[in-house]
Design a protein around this motif. Structure first.
Motif, PDB file in Angstrom:
ATOM      1  N   TYR A 167      -6.784  27.830 -14.773  1.00 43.74           N
ATOM      2  CA  TYR A 167      -5.808  26.880 -15.310  1.00 43.74           C
ATOM      3  C   TYR A 167      -5.321  27.263 -16.708  1.00 43.74           C
ATOM      4  O   TYR A 167      -4.137  27.071 -17.037  1.00 43.74           O
ATOM      5  CB  TYR A 167      -6.413  25.471 -15.390  1.00 43.74           C
ATOM      6  N   CYS A 168      -6.237  27.791 -17.524  1.00 44.29           N
ATOM      7  CA  CYS A 168      -5.941  27.906 -18.956  1.00 44.29           C
ATOM      8  C   CYS A 168      -5.707  29.317 -19.464  1.00 44.29           C
ATOM      9  O   CYS A 168      -5.050  29.499 -20.504  1.00 44.29           O
ATOM     10  CB  CYS A 168      -7.065  27.274 -19.771  1.00 44.29           C
ATOM     11  N   ASP A 169      -6.239  30.331 -18.795  1.00 40.26           N
ATOM     12  CA  ASP A 169      -5.977  31.704 -19.241  1.00 40.26           C
ATOM     13  C   ASP A 169      -4.495  32.019 -19.082  1.00 40.26           C
ATOM     14  O   ASP A 169      -3.789  31.398 -18.271  1.00 40.26           O
ATOM     15  CB  ASP A 169      -6.788  32.702 -18.414  1.00 40.26           C
ATOM     16  N   ALA A 170      -4.052  33.015 -19.828  1.00 40.25           N
ATOM     17  CA  ALA A 170      -2.688  33.510 -19.646  1.00 40.25           C
ATOM     18  C   ALA A 170      -2.528  33.991 -18.215  1.00 40.25           C
ATOM     19  O   ALA A 170      -3.477  34.507 -17.603  1.00 40.25           O
ATOM     20  CB  ALA A 170      -2.406  34.643 -20.621  1.00 40.25           C
ATOM     21  N   ALA A 171      -1.337  33.813 -17.664  1.00 42.98           N
ATOM     22  CA  ALA A 171      -1.108  34.129 -16.255  1.00 42.98           C
ATOM     23  C   ALA A 171      -1.490  35.557 -15.909  1.00 42.98           C
ATOM     24  O   ALA A 171      -1.943  35.836 -14.800  1.00 42.98           O
ATOM     25  CB  ALA A 171       0.349  33.875 -15.892  1.00 42.98           C
ATOM     26  N   ASP A 172      -1.336  36.475 -16.842  1.00 42.76           N
ATOM     27  CA  ASP A 172      -1.622  37.879 -16.554  1.00 42.76           C
ATOM     28  C   ASP A 172      -2.929  38.356 -17.167  1.00 42.76           C
ATOM     29  O   ASP A 172      -3.167  39.555 -17.265  1.00 42.76           O
ATOM     30  CB  ASP A 172      -0.471  38.759 -17.036  1.00 42.76           C
ATOM     31  N   SER A 173      -3.788  37.435 -17.571  1.00 39.90           N
ATOM     32  CA  SER A 173      -5.060  37.863 -18.155  1.00 39.90           C
ATOM     33  C   SER A 173      -5.919  38.526 -17.095  1.00 39.90           C
ATOM     34  O   SER A 173      -5.911  38.117 -15.933  1.00 39.90           O
ATOM     35  CB  SER A 173      -5.799  36.667 -18.752  1.00 39.90           C
ATOM     36  N   PRO A 174      -6.666  39.565 -17.452  1.00 37.67           N
ATOM     37  CA  PRO A 174      -7.521  40.255 -16.470  1.00 37.67           C
ATOM     38  C   PRO A 174      -8.504  39.308 -15.788  1.00 37.67           C
ATOM     39  O   PRO A 174      -8.763  39.442 -14.591  1.00 37.67           O
ATOM     40  CB  PRO A 174      -8.245  41.307 -17.318  1.00 37.67           C
ATOM     41  N   ARG A 175      -9.054  38.375 -16.535  1.00 43.01           N
ATOM     42  CA  ARG A 175     -10.021  37.460 -15.925  1.00 43.01           C
ATOM     43  C   ARG A 175      -9.352  36.592 -14.862  1.00 43.01           C
ATOM     44  O   ARG A 175      -9.910  36.375 -13.779  1.00 43.01           O
ATOM     45  CB  ARG A 175     -10.662  36.595 -17.007  1.00 43.01           C
ATOM     46  N   ARG A 176      -8.175  36.092 -15.146  1.00 45.63           N
ATOM     47  CA  ARG A 176      -7.478  35.253 -14.164  1.00 45.63           C
ATOM     48  C   ARG A 176      -7.014  36.092 -12.981  1.00 45.63           C
ATOM     49  O   ARG A 176      -7.090  35.650 -11.824  1.00 45.63           O
ATOM     50  CB  ARG A 176      -6.278  34.554 -14.820  1.00 45.63           C
ATOM     51  N   ARG A 177      -6.540  37.282 -13.228  1.00 45.27           N
ATOM     52  CA  ARG A 177      -6.129  38.165 -12.123  1.00 45.27           C
ATOM     53  C   ARG A 177      -7.326  38.494 -11.228  1.00 45.27           C
ATOM     54  O   ARG A 177      -7.209  38.527  -9.998  1.00 45.27           O
ATOM     55  CB  ARG A 177      -5.513  39.447 -12.677  1.00 45.27           C
ATOM     56  N   ALA A 178      -8.476  38.742 -11.860  1.00 43.81           N
ATOM     57  CA  ALA A 178      -9.685  39.024 -11.069  1.00 43.81           C
ATOM     58  C   ALA A 178     -10.046  37.823 -10.203  1.00 43.81           C
ATOM     59  O   ALA A 178     -10.371  37.957  -9.017  1.00 43.81           O
ATOM     60  CB  ALA A 178     -10.839  39.378 -11.994  1.00 43.81           C
ATOM     61  N   ALA A 179      -9.982  36.636 -10.796  1.00 46.95           N
ATOM     62  CA  ALA A 179     -10.316  35.431 -10.040  1.00 46.95           C
ATOM     63  C   ALA A 179      -9.346  35.226  -8.880  1.00 46.95           C
ATOM     64  O   ALA A 179      -9.743  34.897  -7.758  1.00 46.95           O
ATOM     65  CB  ALA A 179     -10.315  34.219 -10.970  1.00 46.95           C
ATOM     66  N   ARG A 180      -8.060  35.417  -9.118  1.00 49.55           N
ATOM     67  CA  ARG A 180      -7.054  35.232  -8.057  1.00 49.55           C
ATOM     68  C   ARG A 180      -7.220  36.298  -6.973  1.00 49.55           C
ATOM     69  O   ARG A 180      -7.016  36.023  -5.783  1.00 49.55           O
ATOM     70  CB  ARG A 180      -5.650  35.291  -8.660  1.00 49.55           C
ATOM     71  N   THR A 181      -7.573  37.505  -7.380  1.00 49.69           N
ATOM     72  CA  THR A 181      -7.830  38.551  -6.379  1.00 49.69           C
ATOM     73  C   THR A 181      -8.997  38.143  -5.483  1.00 49.69           C
ATOM     74  O   THR A 181      -8.941  38.282  -4.250  1.00 49.69           O
ATOM     75  CB  THR A 181      -8.147  39.891  -7.058  1.00 49.69           C
ATOM     76  N   VAL A 182     -10.045  37.629  -6.096  1.00 50.39           N
ATOM     77  CA  VAL A 182     -11.203  37.193  -5.316  1.00 50.39           C
ATOM     78  C   VAL A 182     -10.839  36.001  -4.429  1.00 50.39           C
ATOM     79  O   VAL A 182     -11.275  35.924  -3.270  1.00 50.39           O
ATOM     80  CB  VAL A 182     -12.379  36.853  -6.254  1.00 50.39           C
ATOM     81  N   LEU A 183     -10.025  35.088  -4.919  1.00 46.40           N
ATOM     82  CA  LEU A 183      -9.596  33.968  -4.091  1.00 46.40           C
ATOM     83  C   LEU A 183      -8.821  34.448  -2.871  1.00 46.40           C
ATOM     84  O   LEU A 183      -8.965  33.904  -1.767  1.00 46.40           O
ATOM     85  CB  LEU A 183      -8.737  32.992  -4.907  1.00 46.40           C
ATOM     86  N   ASP A 184      -7.992  35.458  -3.051  1.00 44.53           N
ATOM     87  CA  ASP A 184      -7.245  36.018  -1.923  1.00 44.53           C
ATOM     88  C   ASP A 184      -8.200  36.644  -0.904  1.00 44.53           C
ATOM     89  O   ASP A 184      -8.046  36.467   0.306  1.00 44.53           O
ATOM     90  CB  ASP A 184      -6.249  37.060  -2.420  1.00 44.53           C
ATOM     91  N   ILE A 185      -9.175  37.380  -1.414  1.00 44.38           N
ATOM     92  CA  ILE A 185     -10.183  37.980  -0.523  1.00 44.38           C
ATOM     93  C   ILE A 185     -10.956  36.884   0.206  1.00 44.38           C
ATOM     94  O   ILE A 185     -11.209  36.973   1.419  1.00 44.38           O
ATOM     95  CB  ILE A 185     -11.125  38.887  -1.343  1.00 44.38           C
TER      96      ILE A 185
END
Length: 968
Positions: free
Chosen positions: A779-797
């Motif tokens: 919710y709070c990280d920048a949209a392109d932050s590595p941590r958020r991208r990692a989380a979204r990648t895992v959610l997709d998986i």
């Protein structure tokens, strides 16, 4: 919030989804069914080339009524097998089928006839058969829709029916293989018989209910072979079937049983025993037997032993010998014979033996050459010319007891042969259709010999049907559960020859001819002519089995090679279990969507089918292809109500599948199956279904979180696992573990194990841990932050695995989830395979580290919960606890991660200092203590963390992380 405080809500990356929390399954599921039919999901799956085949062969239900919960359990289990095998890369075919012949359907038509006052026997047989066919067709259409409503996939457009012309032709052809291979014979022996339905029944058509039977103690006078001590004595027998006494031909004793001679010395006023009578009785049963005759121990004395040799030398008289009006019918000698089946557990230690009315009796009769009797007709009445008892009825057409027992008992009283009588409530065989009591009745029937060598050259697994079956059970079949092996093995090991014939009208006839005037043991009794067989099969292919009943059928089939006057046409029909036992031939062998080698990968039915379909299919196939028609057998238990009681309409405790789908939806019913241990009996009822619905809601929450936080996800965001934080790599490790669990579980048909693993993962590892932690970053990280991208990648998986892993169980819900993310006219989760999961995602060292971290986290969250309960804090972000960790390795591991994020606190202090007395501890996590401290600083108005730096950045009232996310 004050008026001048900025509102940062619109700057957050909040979940976006139209996926509703309320499922509305009862209303929405039918639309998905229509969609699957429209896009042809089942047919499109068959178009996938190069996949190894998997064939689950459907055991056919009867087409004669609405589905019950047992049907739903069975078909849902089958569907979960088929779908899971398909999604693991196989070509999983499922051809549903129906049993259309036999007594259940014929009985329904007879009920209609009786209601109209019509006599079935006066109706043309083909007309009657056509009515049966029409009745079955109507119920097939109804049941097909009811099965489809449960989300069952399969070739519904082209099911198999045992009444299809090709099926009837193959059933006849399979029967004629027994004719040709030497195992078919006609024998006269006692079989389980229904006087109400006027036909023999298979064991699988028999159910047991409590029944009150007559008990009688009858004396047989000794007329020869007795020494002086036994002269004039009488042997006393006990039976619960008085009507069989007129058919008596011997009395059996137990060679190892102790017997004595008992003399009556006194008697009460009302007693059939006489002073001076001497009775031979088993010593262990003498007191009970004489008490039944109202004799106290003071009224008789034991005179001495009676040996087995003395008993074997005796000749007895039938109780009706010389009776007035008997006309010499029973003026024959009754031998005393040794029998291993005789015990001293009940009765008198002597068994009256009527070879025409019991299997043990029949075997004794065969061994000693006893004559068979034919006193009992097909309707359960005695032949009209039988002295004393002509026309007496054992069981009336309505299933009630007739007058046969009473007339026999009255005659025994009149002849002075009875010493006692009573009533016994015990478990007794009944017809599963009419619910009427059954009898053993000697009648000419057709049998398949299971211990006779099969002349077909297929001797790989044995030369007889029995040896082939037993070898198949041990060497060719995988049993789920393994106890199924033992049950079927013991049944086949001990079973008698298979009774193939039924005296009914609706079914496939025994397509054979017998020599006029020949006896069953004559070499030319049966006509064995391949040309005749071929004509029969060809006619059945074109016209169905009705061709057997057409005018001129005998002449047509015999052709010019045989004189019709020399042969008689058999009009019995085949046991319906032979029909269903033959399905492997016209489904697995003959259909393009059958099995390449004619063998099924799996048969799946209820545990009662060890004596039913599993059994008959095994016997039939061992007689025709020399082995079992299946490589695997799965059995499930029965359905019970919530209290563990058998379901009954009269008790009002039934659960109809239709009612569950209307209230909850079919997915809830499917989830009930997946959550249950199907190897035992399964309970279902309102409270249980409420619990299932609650589990479903929790799972739906997990899926909704995935969808909401994957909105707008693109491949450009995807991160390689090597670039991910440890928390994400730990989730990938869990997915690698689960992939193995799911695949092995589905291959073992362990749906309960698969679902429990996935449900625990979703609720414990994801919702209560990973999602809870990563909501802040998402919710709070920048949209392109590595941590958020990692989380979204895992959610997709996670999305791709959870939807495919759960699709075999929750067929509608996973389609809904899939289409929410991937809408499209041809899109369907059910056209998708479970994705491969790289095993290099597994990291056991990382998993061990995170297991230790989660243990420490448990102590922290438990400590904060107390503060929340006591209203010291409202949310965990108000805390900044001090965590005392004794283990140096664990402490070092904690310092490598953002442990405050893991505990959802604004700050955390880790220390090796000993825990103070006031520290919170959990006994199960030794060496960890938590001291509560409040977080210091101000509350970030964007992420709500309480941090010292809030208010020191370009964007008012934000922390450094949120300020950067806002472009500060």
């Amino acid at each position: 919030m004050c008026a001048d405080t900025p509102d940062y809500k619109d700057t957050l990356n909040l979940p976006e989804t139209e996926f509703p929390m309320r499922a509305g399954l009862p209303k929405r599921e039918p639309a998905w069914l229509e969609r699957w039919e429209k896009i042809g999901v089942y047919d499109r799956l068959r178009d996938k080339q190069g996949r190894p085949p998997f064939t689950l062969h459907d055991g056919p239900p009867y087409a004669n009524g609405h589905l019950h919960i047992g049907h739903a359990l069975n078909k849902i289990l089958k569907d979960m097998v088929v779908r899971s095998q398909q999604m693991m890369g196989r070509d999983a075919r499922y051809v549903p089928g129906w049993d259309c012949h036999g007594l259940p359907i014929e009985w329904k038509i007879e009920e209609q006839y009786r209601a109209k006052g019509l006599d079935k026997d006066k109706v043309d047989v083909v007309d009657f058969r056509q009515e049966c066919r029409k009745f079955a067709e109507g119920w097939i259409d109804i049941q097909r829709d009811e099965f489809k409503r449960l989300g069952i996939t399969g070739n519904w457009a082209d099911p198999y029916l045992t009444m299809d012309f090709h099926a009837e032709a193959v059933i006849a052809e399979e029967f004629m293989k027994f004719l040709m291979n030497g195992t078919l014979y006609q024998g006269s022996k006692p079989v389980m018989w229904s006087p109400v339905e006027k036909t023999a029944l298979a064991e699988a058509e028999v159910e047991y209910h409590d029944h009150q039977s007559h008990m009688i103690w009858v004396k047989f006078p000794i007329i020869a072979g007795a020494g002086s001590a036994l002269e004039g004595a009488k042997v006393v027998i006990w039976t619960t079937t008085p009507w069989t006494i007129p058919q008596n031909r011997a009395v059996c004793f137990g060679p190892g049983t102790g017997y004595g001679l008992y003399e009556i010395t006194g008697r009460p006023e009302e007693c059939w025993a006489r002073i001076g009578d001497r009775y031979i009785l088993a010593d262990a049963l003498a007191e009970d037997a004489l008490r039944a005759a109202r004799l106290e121990p003071s009224m008789y004395r034991r005179l001495g032993d009676v040996s087995a040799d003395e008993l074997a030398a005796l000749t007895l008289a039938h109780p009706f010998r010389g009776a007035e009006g008997a006309e010499g019918e029973w003026d024959f000698d009754v031998p005393m014979l040794p029998g291993d089946h005789v015990t001293d557990e009940a009765g008198t230690g002597f068994v009256h033996t009527a070879p025409s009315h019991g299997d043990d009796d029949y075997q004794i009769g065969l061994k000693h050459g006893l004559p068979m009797t034919y006193n009992v007709l097909e309707d359960g009445s005695f032949r009209p010319d039988l002295p004393l008892f002509g026309g007496a009825v054992i069981t009336r057409p309505n299933g009630k007891e007739g007058d046969a027992n009473k007339r026999v008992i009255d005659a025994l009283v009149e002849t002075g042969a009875l010493i006692a009588r009573g009533r016994l409530k015990h478990s007794y065989p009944h017809s599963w259709r009419s619910k009427a009591p059954l009898i053993y009745r000697n009648t000419a029937q057709w049998f398949a010999a299971i211990d006779r060598a099969v002349s077909d050259g297929q001797d790989t697994y044995g030369t007889t049907i029995r040896t082939r079956a037993l070898t198949s059970i041990d060497k060719l079949v995988k049993w789920t559960p393994q106890t199924g092996r033992n049950r079927l093995y013991s049944m086949i090991e001990a079973r008698p020859d298979w009774v193939l014939s039924r005296q009914r009208a609706w079914g496939v006839p025994l397509t054979c001819f017998v020599k006029t005037g020949a006896k069953p043991d004559d070499p030319d009794f049966l006509l064995r002519d391949p040309a005749v067989n071929a004509r029969i099969v060809a006619a059945f292919e074109q016209e169905g089995a009705d061709a057997w009943y057409a005018p001129g059928a005998k002449e047509r089939f015999l052709g010019n090679d045989h004189n019709p006057d020399d042969y008689e046409q058999v009009f019995d029909i085949l046991d319906v279990w032979f029909d269903s036992g033959s399905t492997h031939a016209f489904v697995l062998r003959d259909r393009p969507d059958g099995s390449e080698d004619g063998i099924a990968d799996l048969y799946l039915e209820g545990t009662d089918q060890h004596r039913g379909w599993f059994h008959s299919s095994m016997l039939q196939a061992c007689g025709t292809i020399g082995r079992a028609p299946y490589r695997g057998v799965l059995t499930h238990g029965f359905t019970l109500d919530e209290k563990g009681n058998k379901m009954s309409k009269s008790l009002g405790n039934t659960v109809a599948p239709e009612d569950v789908t209307k209230q909850y939806g079919a997915d809830i019913l499917r989830l009930w199956v997946a959550q249950s241990d199907y190897t035992a009996d399964l309970r279902i009822g309102p409270e249980i279904l409420k619990g299932v619905a609650d589990s479903y809601r929790r799972l739906r929450n997990t899926l909704r979180f995935l969808l909401g936080n994957l909105a707008g996800f693109s491949e450009a965001e995807r991160l390689d696992p090597a670039e991910m934080p440890e928390l994400e790599r730990w989730v990938l490790h869990r997915l690698a573990e689960l992939d193995q669990t799911v695949r092995e579980g589905y291959d073992a048909y362990d749906f309960q194990g698969v679902f429990q693993a996935l449900f625990n993962f979703c609720t414990v590892d994801l919702s209560s841990f990973y999602f809870d932690i990563r909501k802040d970053a998402l919710y709070c990280d920048a949209a392109d932050s590595p941590r958020r991208r990692a989380a979204r990648t895992v959610l997709d998986i996670l999305f791709h695995r959870l939807t495919t892993w759960l699709a075999p169980v929750l067929v509608f819900t996973m389609e809904e989830v899939w289409l929410d993310r991937f809408p499209g006219d041809d899109s369907s989760i059910h056209l998708t395979d479970i994705p491969d999961t790289p095993q290099d995602w597994r990291d056991d060292a990382l998993a061990a580290k995170w297991a230790a971290l989660r243990q420490v986290r448990r102590v922290v969250t438990a400590a904060l919960e107390i503060q929340r309960r006591d209203k010291v804090i409202g949310a965990s972000l108000e805390a900044a606890p001090v965590v005392h960790v004794q283990d140096a390795d664990v402490l070092a591991a904690l310092k490598t991660v953002d442990f405050d994020d893991l505990c959802i606190t604004s700050a955390i202090q880790l220390t090796a200092d000993p825990s103070p007395n006031e520290a919170f501890r959990l006994p199960e996590v030794p060496g960890v203590g938590v001291v509560f401290e409040k977080a210091e600083g101000a509350k970030c108005q964007r992420c709500w963390k309480i941090l010292p730096d809030v208010g020191q950045h370009a964007h008012a009232d934000t922390c450094a992380r949120c300020n950067d996310a806002l472009g500060g």
